[in-house]
Design a protein around this motif. Structure first.
Motif, PDB file in Angstrom:
ATOM      1  N   ASP A   1       4.138  -3.620   3.877  1.00 54.21           N
ATOM      2  CA  ASP A   1       4.741  -4.219   5.056  1.00 54.21           C
ATOM      3  C   ASP A   1       3.821  -4.015   6.261  1.00 54.21           C
TER       4      ASP A   1
ATOM      5  N   LYS B   1       6.128 -10.792   5.886  1.00 53.51           N
ATOM      6  CA  LYS B   1       6.075 -10.444   4.477  1.00 53.51           C
ATOM      7  C   LYS B   1       4.909  -9.495   4.213  1.00 53.51           C
ATOM      8  N   PRO B   2       4.924  -8.783   3.069  1.00 51.54           N
ATOM      9  CA  PRO B   2       3.860  -7.810   2.785  1.00 51.54           C
ATOM     10  C   PRO B   2       2.477  -8.453   2.705  1.00 51.54           C
TER      11      PRO B   2
END
Length: 818
Positions: free
Chosen positions: A276, A299-300
């Protein structure tokens, strides 16, 4: 039982017995010699260290590291000589276990095989003057010792820490490391050149500040890992490779090295996948995290970081890179969906300069995504100088024009339909734009557009063209549109727009050039209407470019527009002109007609003037019109006889040259209000004739009843007519016609006060031939004996003529100064 087994069991029993005996002896020895052992350890350490050691108690432990026995030291502390000043204990442990290898004891080898520390800490302190407690690591040298004893092999094989706090504070170099070791196991093996440590560790990073002014890395992160540390004894270098680490439960891969001699440099790298963005920022220093907070990645991402520097004073070099696909990006400027890009951060843009915010950069490469439905791409974008951020980027997009409405939320412009494309490069600060520090280059292109200009309610159809940006200037090229079947081609420019649009939009000057095959001015009457006030819409996202839209609205409403118009044909109701050129300034609601030139009624017209807003209903108009060789009949027809019926287009012909200087109020439909009409008219009419002019025909009641007054040709007719209070003051004017000679003067009034005197010289009694060419003798020439006729409104409002035997009107006009 077989003899070998029997002997083996006996041997084992003997060995165990010996161990038990040794344990018993050790226990008895320590029990009866506790204080002596403490004193001996104190003495030994004092001989080796330049510090003060304190041991609370000594005991023996059989099971803490079975089968080895351990000597347990309680309440151990080591302090330097200046402890009373800085109050930082160099080393302390509630319990310190020294593991004894009983086999080595029996073999007379080094008995110490490992140590275990529970509930302890080490605090290495350096003050601003350079004094440091690290000198305690340096053993005292006994000058009497001339021979060094060689080690008999591995002395220390294991180290275990439980609840141990390690702090290293260097106030002189602004460094502060604080790590809480909850549990650590270290197995040590060594050769002549290499020391290998296998470590299993669980700890919490409280502070990892390479520069306390910039903040700490990994604050609050829980660190869990099994790893190998390799120490090169010759090079004094500690390094580790591809260590699997868990930070706050997320997996990372670490590598690094520390050079403890020579340059004393360190370098370590860390990488991870699908982390993250906010979590990754939390592991960096506050300064770097704040810099990266200009964007938020939902989003990651995959990320890598390297940190390298020296144990000497100075900021470490930090490089961070990341990659992501189909991500969502938020920023203070705009949000982007489905974003794919690579990027990074560095705090050393220019090598050799201080590693600080002014020398830092965030960069993004190969960016693609969707911005409010608009696909956008960028090859490279950078934010330099994170103290005073400067953005450099390229931006490309193809989109539907109406997608910009939700972004801009403009009160002024509504993009109804059409296609657009953008290809620009930008360089400038996030704030305080000016023509000296902000540069936009590129173009915005559009095609098949339909645009509504809200304040005037004007719709432009079939719009196409380009807006070209060159540094701080903007150019409109080949903008084509249709306004109510008026096909326009426009080009324009605005200099220094990027600096003034935020600071003073009223000082922006727009140069606008318009060409058209033909123009019908009735289509543009909305430009004279009062601006409509449109309530600003605010979406849930509060307008991604609202500040830009507000600036554009203010520019369009407040800027000065220099308008240059050229058209082959100009229409307005009855008026028709050709070869029209006009230079017009539009300032707020006012129009300044600087130079208008056109062909009309087979002649030329030039016009200057102004329309100044009076109120919501009308303008104050002032014009200066020069006409040359125009057909007076067509002029009167085109201007609807100037809203008077004394002389209409049906009654007169000829070539007119005149200057008209008048002022009056007009409404926003260009209809004149003559209530405050004033000014003057200088005119010369050549080759003129009056046709069925009723006032002259009425003269036949008094004179020359048999002459032709229906088609009266006359010599050059020239005079000045003064206009005031809705009255046309006719100065004495000579009329030399084919039928007779007249001298006219008086007042033609629009509010019922007409009073006109006509002098008819008796020389008119001589009949004129049909080919007679009238010639002027001068308005002030003596006309000889004459008959005077006076025209005034009758009871029905029409002009009635009667004899004026004593020429009373002339006396009245003279007394009134007319």
């Amino acid at each position: 039982m077989k003899k070998p087994v029997k002997y083996l069991l006996r041997g084992v029993a003997v060995f165990i017995g010996i161990i038990i005996l040794l344990y018993t002896i050790a226990y008895i020895y320590i029990t009866f010699n506790r204080q002596q052992i403490i004193d001996m350890v104190n003495t030994e350490i004092k001989e080796k260290l330049n510090g003060t050691i304190a041991i609370g108690d000594v005991d023996i432990s059989f099971f803490s590291n079975f089968p080895q026995i351990s000597v347990l030291f309680r309440d151990v502390s080591i302090r330097d000589s200046l402890y009373h000043q800085h109050q930082h204990t160099f080393f302390q442990a509630n319990k310190l276990y020294a593991h004894i290898n009983m086999v080595n004891v029996a073999l007379r080898k080094e008995p110490l095989s490992g140590i275990r520390i529970s509930d302890g800490s080490m605090y290495i302190y350096t003050d601003t003057a350079g004094y440091t407690t690290s000198y305690l690591f340096t053993p005292k040298i006994n000058k009497a010792d001339t021979v060094k004893k060689k080690s008999n092999g591995n002395v220390l094989r294991t180290v275990r820490l439980d609840n141990f706090r390690f702090v290293m504070e260097n106030q002189r170099r602004f460094k502060h490391y604080d790590i809480e070791v909850q549990s650590a196991r270290c197995a040590i093996s060594t050769t002549d050149s290499v020391l290998l440590m296998r470590v299993k560790k669980e700890s919490i990073i409280h502070q990892l500040a390479f520069n306390t002014k910039k903040g700490s890395f990994g604050t609050g992160a829980r660190f869990e890992s099994d790893f190998d540390l390799l120490f090169d004894k010759n090079q004094k270098r500690l390094h580790f490779t591809d260590i699997d680490v868990s930070l706050k439960g997320h997996p990372f891969l670490f590598s690094g090295s520390f050079e403890l001699a020579g340059l004393k440099r360190y370098k370590f790298s860390v990488s991870t996948k699908q982390v993250d963005y906010s979590f990754a920022k939390s592991l960096l220093s506050q300064a770097i995290g704040k810099a990266l907070s200009v964007v938020n990645v939902k989003k990651p991402v995959d990320a890598q970081a390297t940190i390298e520097g020296t144990l000497e004073p100075g900021e470490p070099l930090v490089n961070v890179t990341w990659q992501t696909k189909k991500n969502d990006i938020e920023s203070i400027f705009f949000n982007v969906a489905n974003a794919s890009f690579t990027g990074g951060y560095t705090n050393e843009v220019v090598k050799g300069l201080p590693r600080a915010d002014p020398n830092s950069r965030i960069y993004i490469n190969n960016f693609s995504g969707s911005w409010e439905g608009m696909p956008i791409q960028s090859k490279k974008a950078t934010i330099n100088d994170l103290l005073h951020p400067v953005i450099t980027c390229d931006l490309r997009s193809k989109f539907k024009l109406n997608t910009l409405n939700n972004l801009l939320e403009s009160q002024t412009v509504n993009l109804v339909e059409g296609d657009g494309s953008l290809d620009i490069t930008y360089h400038g600060p996030m704030v305080e734009n000016s023509n000296r520090n902000t540069f936009i280059n590129g173009s915005l292109n559009f095609n098949n557009g339909r645009v509504l200009y809200r304040p005037r309610g004007i719709t432009m159809d079939r719009c196409s063209g380009s807006i070209v940006f060159k540094n701080s200037d903007v150019f409109v090229q080949s903008f084509k549109s249709s306004i109510k079947d008026n096909n326009l081609t426009m080009n324009g420019s605005a200099r220094n727009i990027l600096s003034l649009i935020k600071t003073n939009p009223g000082k922006i000057s727009l140069d606008w050039h318009v060409t058209a095959p033909s123009l019908n001015l009735e289509s543009f009457l909305p430009l004279l209407q009062k601006r409509n006030t449109v309530a600003r819409r605010t979406t849930a996202q509060k307008g991604k470019l609202r500040h830009v839209a507000v600036s554009i609205d203010e520019m369009l409403n407040q800027s000065n527009i220099k308008l240059d118009v050229k058209t082959n044909k100009l229409l307005f109701k009855r008026f028709v002109a050709t070869d029209v050129t006009a230079a017009i300034d539009m300032v707020d609601e006012d129009w300044h007609l600087n130079d208008v030139s056109l062909r009309h009624a087979n002649g030329w017209m030039k016009l200057t003037g102004a329309l100044k807003e009076q109120d919501a209903r009308q303008y104050a108009a002032a014009v200066d019109v020069n006409m040359r060789d125009v057909d007076i009949q067509k002029v009167l027809y085109a201007f609807n006889d100037f809203q008077q019926d004394a002389l209409t287009s049906q009654n007169i012909v000829g070539k007119l040259t005149t200057r008209v200087v008048v002022s009056m109020n007009i409404d926003r439909q260009m209809a004149a209000n003559p209530s405050n009409l004033k000014g003057y008219i200088d005119f010369s009419l050549k080759n003129g004739a009056l046709i069925d002019y009723e006032p002259l025909q009425k003269l036949q009641v008094f004179v020359f009843k048999k002459r032709n007054f229906a088609d009266l040709r006359f010599a050059e007719l020239k005079n000045r007519i003064d206009i005031k209070d809705r009255e046309f003051i006719i100065n004495r004017m000579e009329i030399q016609s084919s039928a007779l000679t007249l001298f006219v003067q008086g007042v033609y009034s629009l509010h019922g006060n007409t009073d006109i005197s006509i002098q008819i010289p008796l020389s008119n009694l001589k009949k004129r031939a049909e080919d007679y060419k009238p010639e002027n003798i001068g308005a002030d020439a003596k006309a000889g004996p004459s008959v005077f006729v006076r025209g005034q409104p009758g009871e029905d409002g029409n002009i009635k003529f009667k004899l004026d035997v004593f020429n009373k009107i002339r006396k009245r006009l003279k007394s009134e100064g007319k």
